[in-house]
Scaffold this motif. Structure first.
Motif, PDB file in Angstrom:
ATOM      1  N   UNK A  37       0.832  -1.207   0.000  1.00  0.00           N
ATOM      2  CA  UNK A  37       0.000   0.000   0.000  1.00  0.00           C
ATOM      3  C   UNK A  37       0.868   1.260   0.000  1.00  0.00           C
ATOM      4  N   UNK A  38       1.940   1.257   0.786  1.00  0.00           N
ATOM      5  CA  UNK A  38       2.850   2.402   0.809  1.00  0.00           C
ATOM      6  C   UNK A  38       3.505   2.598  -0.553  1.00  0.00           C
TER       7      UNK A  38
ATOM      8  N   UNK B 156      -2.927   8.958   2.257  1.00  0.00           N
ATOM      9  CA  UNK B 156      -3.551   8.107   1.248  1.00  0.00           C
ATOM     10  C   UNK B 156      -3.462   6.635   1.626  1.00  0.00           C
ATOM     11  N   UNK B 157      -2.317   6.236   2.197  1.00  0.00           N
ATOM     12  CA  UNK B 157      -2.140   4.835   2.583  1.00  0.00           C
ATOM     13  C   UNK B 157      -3.158   4.433   3.644  1.00  0.00           C
ATOM     14  N   UNK B 158      -3.381   5.319   4.622  1.00  0.00           N
ATOM     15  CA  UNK B 158      -4.357   5.040   5.674  1.00  0.00           C
ATOM     16  C   UNK B 158      -5.758   4.901   5.079  1.00  0.00           C
TER      17      UNK B 158
ATOM     18  N   UNK C  28      -7.694   1.939   8.101  1.00  0.00           N
ATOM     19  CA  UNK C  28      -7.402   1.733   9.523  1.00  0.00           C
ATOM     20  C   UNK C  28      -7.225   3.090  10.199  1.00  0.00           C
ATOM     21  N   UNK C  29      -7.463   3.183  11.512  1.00  0.00           N
ATOM     22  CA  UNK C  29      -7.208   4.432  12.223  1.00  0.00           C
ATOM     23  C   UNK C  29      -5.729   4.798  12.164  1.00  0.00           C
ATOM     24  N   UNK C  30      -5.440   6.105  12.241  1.00  0.00           N
ATOM     25  CA  UNK C  30      -4.059   6.582  12.156  1.00  0.00           C
ATOM     26  C   UNK C  30      -3.165   5.951  13.227  1.00  0.00           C
ATOM     27  N   UNK C  31      -3.656   5.897  14.481  1.00  0.00           N
ATOM     28  CA  UNK C  31      -2.826   5.336  15.552  1.00  0.00           C
ATOM     29  C   UNK C  31      -2.527   3.860  15.285  1.00  0.00           C
ATOM     30  N   UNK C  32      -3.541   3.111  14.829  1.00  0.00           N
ATOM     31  CA  UNK C  32      -3.333   1.701  14.510  1.00  0.00           C
ATOM     32  C   UNK C  32      -2.281   1.548  13.424  1.00  0.00           C
ATOM     33  N   UNK C  33      -2.335   2.417  12.414  1.00  0.00           N
ATOM     34  CA  UNK C  33      -1.379   2.361  11.315  1.00  0.00           C
ATOM     35  C   UNK C  33       0.049   2.536  11.825  1.00  0.00           C
TER      36      UNK C  33
END
Length: 455
Positions: A413-414, A423-425, A430-435
């Motif tokens: 994805x990255x 964009x990847x998130x 997924x939530x930012x913190x999870x990412x």
């Protein structure tokens, strides 16, 4: 007592009592925050609060006993002192048995309360310092160590020892994956600041809209959505070390504010005119050569000169090839232990790859290579053929298969999004913190993919 008495939260619905308590606590060198209700006080209490809480038991709305239960749920080691009338003594005794620090009956002598608060403050300081020490031990167990006998690494370790216990700000230069945060953490752990917080912030991982609040904090109501007061990273690092990674990514407007903080050692959070003094050491890190005007771009020259009181350069692996076999052996042993596998022999093919490969991802890339060798996913230093890879993967435990699959999806994805985090998130959903938690778990650096997209 000295100014080390620290903060105290004092709660009572009687304004006369609050005024008297404020004067008494300030004279005793405490820093009081007084509230007329338990609800208002709870908005200021979190697991990092570094002092005791004093509350009257009988109050409208949330009473003192209910407040104690709420504080205990936030952190059971925050000392809570209850002020009680004669009729409530039995309730207070029961609260002591349930974990309250102490109770004091009305009317009370100021000296009695102050003695209790000094003891409670000292206990809280010890609790937080022990937590920080335990966290440091956990962090050090996962460090990429500064292993190596190359002359550049020997000089780097000697310099770190010489400057660690000074208060000079340090600029760390190095390519992606060389271990800049490890150097910052060692500067902290080898200094007298080691019992205070080590606070890290990646300036390139946060959108410009939130990095101001993250760094400087804000008061409740400072902007739409700011329902509670937030302590910024700079203030949270008071007494310790603030590590600013990818400092070259900091927006120009924030560079001006950071420069003022570095010069005055004071901050003014959003939503208040109150100026707060801070004691911190700043370690910043960059992949760019900020001393070169062409590479510096819109990074302020005066901020660069303020940050680089001492500059440390971490050499890339290609400049210390003699250290690569030693490093690989260390990482291979660590990976084998983590995956509960026997340490494999290093074949001639693996050894050739260690010598011939340029290692653009530096130590981080070497760690990942060691992981794959430990899992049997590499043979003779090159990726194993498709059929053999499937056979090797089939022998893994379910958790290992899931972890490998998840890391592959994130990397793909990255790559697809050119390293664009937002964009990847969105693509992954997924939530930012999870990412960011997953990036840390899998050792993925988004900068590697941004570089790929540019190059």
């Amino acid at each position: 007592m000295s100014a080390e008495s620290g903060p105290v939260i004092f709660i009572d619905d009687d304004e006369d009592v609050l005024r008297a308590a404020t004067q008494m606590l300030k004279l005793a060198s405490f820093s009081p925050s007084v509230f007329g209700s338990a609800e208002a006080a709870l908005a200021r209490i979190d697991g990092n609060f570094d002092g005791p809480v004093v509350s009257d038991i009988r109050m409208p709305g949330l009473n003192g006993l209910q407040l104690f239960e709420r504080v205990k749920a936030i952190d059971p080691e925050i000392p809570v002192v209850l002020i009680t009338g004669h009729a409530d003594v039995e309730l207070a005794v029961a609260a002591i048995q349930d974990g309250a620090y102490d109770f004091i009956s009305k009317p009370y002598a100021n000296d009695r309360l102050l003695v209790t608060l000094h003891r409670a403050s000292e206990k809280r300081r010890l609790v937080l310092e022990n937590r920080r020490l335990r966290d440091a031990v956990v962090r050090s167990a996962g460090d990429i160590p500064l292993i190596g006998e190359a002359p550049t690494m020997i000089r780097l370790r000697e310099t770190l020892r010489q400057i660690a216990d000074t208060d000079v700000d340090v600029l760390v230069e190095g390519e992606t994956g060389t271990g800049k945060e490890v150097v910052a953490d060692l500067l902290h752990r080898w200094s007298r600041r080691r019992t205070k917080p080590f606070v890290a912030l990646n300036c390139g991982a946060l959108p410009e809209s939130v990095i101001d609040s993250e760094l400087f904090g804000h008061e409740a109501g400072a902007f739409t959505g700011a329902q509670r007061r937030r302590t910024g990273r700079i203030e949270h690092s008071n007494g310790g070390t603030l590590f600013l990674d990818e400092i070259e990514s900091m927006p120009p407007a924030l560079q001006v504010k950071l420069l003022r903080v570095l010069e005055t050692r004071q901050i003014t959070p959003l939503g208040t005119n109150e100026t707060r003094s801070i004691d911190l050491r700043v370690v910043s890190a960059t992949k760019a050569d900020l001393g070169d005007p062409a590479a510096r771009g819109d990074f302020r020259e005066d901020l660069y000169f303020r940050l680089n009181v001492v500059t440390l350069r971490i050499p890339p692996l290609r400049e210390r090839r003699e250290d690569i076999p030693m490093l690989f052996g260390h990482f291979l042993e660590r990976a084998s232990k983590r995956f509960s596998r026997p340490v494999p022999d290093i074949s001639a093919g693996v050894r050739d790859r260690l010598v011939s490969h340029n290692w653009p991802g530096n130590v981080r890339e070497l760690v990942h290579f060691a992981d794959r060798v430990a899992l049997g996913l590499e043979r003779l230093g090159t990726p194993i053929a498709s059929g053999r890879k499937e056979q090797a993967v089939s022998s893994l435990h379910l958790s290992e298969k899931v972890s490998l699959y998840e890391a592959t999806i994130i990397r793909d994805a990255l790559q697809e999004c050119g390293g664009d985090v937002r964009r990847t998130i969105e693509v992954l959903g997924v939530p930012r913190k999870t990412f960011y938690d997953k990036l840390k778990r899998h050792g993925i650096d988004t900068a590697d993919y941004r570089k790929t997209a540019i190059g």
